[in-house]
Design an enzyme around this catalytic site. Sequence first.
Site, PDB file in Angstrom:
ATOM      1  N   GLU A  70      -5.946   8.828   0.947  1.00 37.15           N
ATOM      2  CA  GLU A  70      -4.596   8.447  -0.950  1.00 37.15           C
ATOM      3  C   GLU A  70      -4.292   7.071  -0.618  1.00 37.15           C
ATOM      4  O   GLU A  70      -4.424   7.223  -1.598  1.00 37.15           O
ATOM      5  CB  GLU A  70      -3.245   9.861   0.476  1.00 37.15           C
ATOM      6  CG  GLU A  70      -3.382  11.105   0.779  1.00 37.15           C
ATOM      7  CD  GLU A  70      -3.805  11.106   1.986  1.00 37.15           C
ATOM      8  OE1 GLU A  70      -4.424  10.485   2.528  1.00 37.15           O
ATOM      9  OE2 GLU A  70      -4.161  12.408   2.267  1.00 37.15           O
TER      10      GLU A  70
ATOM     11  N   SER B 171      -1.783  -1.910  12.920  1.00 37.39           N
ATOM     12  CA  SER B 171      -1.006  -0.871  12.699  1.00 37.39           C
ATOM     13  C   SER B 171       0.552  -0.898  13.685  1.00 37.39           C
ATOM     14  O   SER B 171       0.225  -1.755  15.107  1.00 37.39           O
ATOM     15  CB  SER B 171      -1.071   0.519  12.585  1.00 37.39           C
ATOM     16  OG  SER B 171      -2.465   0.855  12.376  1.00 37.39           O
TER      17      SER B 171
ATOM     18  N   GLU C 251     -14.268  -2.853   6.628  1.00 42.21           N
ATOM     19  CA  GLU C 251     -14.263  -1.872   7.035  1.00 42.21           C
ATOM     20  C   GLU C 251     -14.330  -0.813   6.181  1.00 42.21           C
ATOM     21  O   GLU C 251     -14.980  -0.031   7.259  1.00 42.21           O
ATOM     22  CB  GLU C 251     -12.432  -1.858   7.948  1.00 42.21           C
ATOM     23  CG  GLU C 251     -12.471  -0.175   8.506  1.00 42.21           C
ATOM     24  CD  GLU C 251     -11.081  -1.124   9.274  1.00 42.21           C
ATOM     25  OE1 GLU C 251     -10.254  -1.590   8.967  1.00 42.21           O
ATOM     26  OE2 GLU C 251     -10.553   0.306  10.416  1.00 42.21           O
TER      27      GLU C 251
ATOM     28  N   GLN D 253      -7.682  -4.553  16.971  1.00 42.15           N
ATOM     29  CA  GLN D 253      -7.206  -4.480  15.707  1.00 42.15           C
ATOM     30  C   GLN D 253      -5.798  -4.271  15.782  1.00 42.15           C
ATOM     31  O   GLN D 253      -5.352  -3.272  15.716  1.00 42.15           O
ATOM     32  CB  GLN D 253      -7.581  -3.836  14.219  1.00 42.15           C
ATOM     33  CG  GLN D 253      -7.588  -4.033  12.933  1.00 42.15           C
ATOM     34  CD  GLN D 253      -8.616  -3.154  12.006  1.00 42.15           C
ATOM     35  OE1 GLN D 253      -7.928  -1.897  12.382  1.00 42.15           O
ATOM     36  NE2 GLN D 253      -8.162  -3.148  11.528  1.00 42.15           N
ATOM     37  N   GLY D 254      -4.989  -5.244  15.555  1.00 43.64           N
ATOM     38  CA  GLY D 254      -4.397  -4.830  16.140  1.00 43.64           C
ATOM     39  C   GLY D 254      -3.092  -4.798  14.163  1.00 43.64           C
ATOM     40  O   GLY D 254      -2.671  -5.712  14.352  1.00 43.64           O
TER      41      GLY D 254
HETATM   42  C1  LIG Z   1      -9.391   6.801  15.232  1.00 43.09           C
HETATM   43  C2  LIG Z   1      -8.179   5.883  14.332  1.00 43.09           C
HETATM   44  C3  LIG Z   1      -8.427   4.385  14.740  1.00 43.09           C
HETATM   45  C4  LIG Z   1      -7.180   3.678  14.492  1.00 43.09           C
HETATM   46  N1  LIG Z   1      -7.049   2.521  14.889  1.00 43.09           N
HETATM   47  C5  LIG Z   1      -6.892   1.581  14.682  1.00 43.09           C
HETATM   48  C6  LIG Z   1      -6.813   0.397  15.197  1.00 43.09           C
HETATM   49  O1  LIG Z   1      -7.782   0.206  15.831  1.00 43.09           O
HETATM   50  N2  LIG Z   1      -6.170  -0.877  15.139  1.00 43.09           N
HETATM   51  C7  LIG Z   1      -4.714   0.059  13.862  1.00 43.09           C
HETATM   52  O2  LIG Z   1      -4.007  -1.098  13.869  1.00 43.09           O
HETATM   53  N3  LIG Z   1      -5.078   0.790  13.804  1.00 43.09           N
HETATM   54  C8  LIG Z   1      -5.460   1.919  13.644  1.00 43.09           C
HETATM   55  N4  LIG Z   1      -5.614   3.504  13.227  1.00 43.09           N
HETATM   56  C9  LIG Z   1      -4.097   3.967  12.538  1.00 43.09           C
HETATM   57  C10 LIG Z   1      -4.597   3.589  10.945  1.00 43.09           C
HETATM   58  O3  LIG Z   1      -4.927   1.967  10.785  1.00 43.09           O
HETATM   59  C11 LIG Z   1      -3.130   4.188  10.755  1.00 43.09           C
HETATM   60  O4  LIG Z   1      -3.413   5.650  10.782  1.00 43.09           O
HETATM   61  C12 LIG Z   1      -3.597   4.562   9.251  1.00 43.09           C
HETATM   62  O5  LIG Z   1      -3.194   3.471   8.093  1.00 43.09           O
HETATM   63  C13 LIG Z   1      -1.899   5.414   8.000  1.00 43.09           C
HETATM   64  O6  LIG Z   1      -0.749   4.776   8.817  1.00 43.09           O
HETATM   65  P1  LIG Z   1       0.187   6.231   9.794  1.00 43.09           P
HETATM   66  O7  LIG Z   1      -0.171   6.379  10.865  1.00 43.09           O
HETATM   67  O8  LIG Z   1       1.647   5.037  10.145  1.00 43.09           O
HETATM   68  O9  LIG Z   1       0.512   6.925   8.565  1.00 43.09           O
HETATM   69  P2  LIG Z   1       1.736   6.757   7.389  1.00 43.09           P
HETATM   70  O10 LIG Z   1       1.353   5.647   7.291  1.00 43.09           O
HETATM   71  O11 LIG Z   1       2.847   7.260   7.971  1.00 43.09           O
HETATM   72  O12 LIG Z   1       1.441   8.154   6.507  1.00 43.09           O
HETATM   73  C14 LIG Z   1       1.487   9.558   6.427  1.00 43.09           C
HETATM   74  C15 LIG Z   1       1.082  10.444   5.417  1.00 43.09           C
HETATM   75  O13 LIG Z   1       1.198   9.201   3.935  1.00 43.09           O
HETATM   76  C16 LIG Z   1      -0.136   9.148   3.199  1.00 43.09           C
HETATM   77  N5  LIG Z   1       1.037   7.716   2.682  1.00 43.09           N
HETATM   78  C17 LIG Z   1       1.432   7.483   2.707  1.00 43.09           C
HETATM   79  N6  LIG Z   1       2.138   6.543   2.362  1.00 43.09           N
HETATM   80  C18 LIG Z   1       1.091   6.825   0.702  1.00 43.09           C
HETATM   81  C19 LIG Z   1       1.375   6.293  -0.919  1.00 43.09           C
HETATM   82  N7  LIG Z   1       2.055   4.900  -0.881  1.00 43.09           N
HETATM   83  N8  LIG Z   1       1.172   6.887  -1.514  1.00 43.09           N
HETATM   84  C20 LIG Z   1       0.133   8.169  -0.744  1.00 43.09           C
HETATM   85  N9  LIG Z   1      -0.079   8.826   0.672  1.00 43.09           N
HETATM   86  C21 LIG Z   1       0.131   8.068   1.437  1.00 43.09           C
HETATM   87  C22 LIG Z   1      -0.561   8.739   4.214  1.00 43.09           C
HETATM   88  O14 LIG Z   1      -1.696   8.942   3.344  1.00 43.09           O
HETATM   89  C23 LIG Z   1      -0.702   9.674   5.397  1.00 43.09           C
HETATM   90  O15 LIG Z   1      -0.896  11.220   4.890  1.00 43.09           O
HETATM   91  C24 LIG Z   1      -6.224   4.287  14.121  1.00 43.09           C
HETATM   92  C25 LIG Z   1      -5.864   5.593  13.126  1.00 43.09           C
HETATM   93  C26 LIG Z   1      -7.339   6.446  13.450  1.00 43.09           C
HETATM   94  C27 LIG Z   1      -6.916   7.364  12.937  1.00 43.09           C
END
Ligand SMILES: Cc1cc2nc3c(=O)[nH]c(=O)nc-3n(C[C@H](O)[C@H](O)[C@H](O)COP(=O)(O)OP(=O)(O)OC[C@H]3O[C@@H](n4cnc5c(N)ncnc54)[C@H](O)[C@@H]3O)c2cc1C
Length: 397
Positions: free
Chosen positions: A381, A146, A263, A143-144
């Site tokens: 969140e 992030s 998902e 899944q692309g």
């Molecule tokens: C086990 C695992 C598998 C994954 N697999 C994939 C994958 O296959 N493909 C892929 O594309 N991604 C994948 N991800 C990534 C995942 O989708 C992201 O980690 C997730 O969407 C959060 O993005 P971020 O890590 O950039 O955190 P950020 O977006 O930077 O968020 C950081 C913190 O701020 C909070 N936050 C951000 N915006 C808000 C808001 N508007 N209101 C309240 N709180 C907020 C978030 O809840 C979080 O606690 C995976 C993640 C994990 C842990």
Amino acid sequence: MTGAFGTFWRPDVDLEAPVDLTFSPAEEAFRREVREWLAANVPNPPLPSGDSRAGFAAHLEWERRLFDARLAVVSWPAAYGGRDASLWEWIIFEEEYYRAGAPQRVTQNGIFLLAPSIFMFGTQAQQDRYLPRMASGEETWGQGWSEPEAGSDLAGVKSRAVRDEAAGGWRLSGQKTWTTRGAFCTHMFGLFRSDPEAERHRGLTYFLVPLDAPGITVRGFGRLDGDEGFAEVFLDDVFVPDDCVLGDVHQGWGVAMATAGSERGLTLRSPGRFTAAAQRLVDLWREHADPADTGLRDDVTAVWIDAEAYRLQTLGVVTTLSGGGHSGPEASMVKIFWSELDIRIHELAQRILGPRAELEGPWSKGWQFSLSGPIYAGTNEIQRNVVAERVLGLPRK
Ligand SMILES: Cc1cc2nc3c(=O)[nH]c(=O)nc-3n(C[C@H](O)[C@H](O)[C@H](O)COP(=O)(O)OP(=O)(O)OC[C@H]3O[C@@H](n4cnc5c(N)ncnc54)[C@H](O)[C@@H]3O)c2cc1C
């Protein structure tokens, strides 16, 4: 219904329809068949982690056996390797699968996330091209979504898609990250910015990308539990033809939201996963816990009840979908529920096992992974924001 899990909205659907909790003789016969096949075939000892290179290969062999038994994608049309099973039978399959302790599905991002969107938005040619190979495990999908600067804010993706009119396709550039099992997969689905001038959610297109295309570099990296479960995917002027676009050009956000609904909601984490884990927890409690510890007993009972509640809630969703209804932002409530339940189940196992917990591989590894549940599939969140605004109708600020 448009195949497998694809649904569309019909105003005549009775959202309050009663849920029939009895399974038909044919459904019970299906359950027996699945149970017997799994009892005879589930690998023992269990396979190594599917998030390691060797484990992934072993899991693909397992996927091939499931496919040969026509059990890889039971709810899909027979032409694509399924059995045209109903959603009820799919729920039964899932319950039996987890009950048997069968291997994790390394094909899950394809068969559970992408496929429902291909059924809904794909052309006939795309369905014929992608679905059979996805079902057999011949092609596997990451899944692309992030990117280094776009996680929760998915509409902020910066990876670009530039039209190449002469060649009849698109040129993709940018970086994706956290791609689960990306180092082992053959393909990736992802969102790319195809119209930089458009409003954020509008100028995005959903692409199906072969990871061996010239210009792609995949760099696997380790998770905290030691498995090489993630990859970064770098795209440098990668050409993909027009038929790699899923849905309409610049309309990728709607397709992506359908994928995200799968998902968070019905398909990725079916209740069988949690009812089986809750039952194992009860067994663990019986074997190891001090019965005088009534607080622990009550907590174990509560998670068992919550797993059953999730099952019943899902049967309600299946009733709605089977009647032609659709699943909307409510999927976000479901995601919060199952991810928090998973942590509670595994934390209780840690409490029961005490210092021995680290020696109990599956419980310990399961606990580590459960901690990521509130992050992947969109953080909890963000799901709470969705519930507040789109389910409860609360103001944005
Ligand atoms: C086990 C695992 C598998 C994954 N697999 C994939 C994958 O296959 N493909 C892929 O594309 N991604 C994948 N991800 C990534 C995942 O989708 C992201 O980690 C997730 O969407 C959060 O993005 P971020 O890590 O950039 O955190 P950020 O977006 O930077 O968020 C950081 C913190 O701020 C909070 N936050 C951000 N915006 C808000 C808001 N508007 N209101 C309240 N709180 C907020 C978030 O809840 C979080 O606690 C995976 C993640 C994990 C842990």
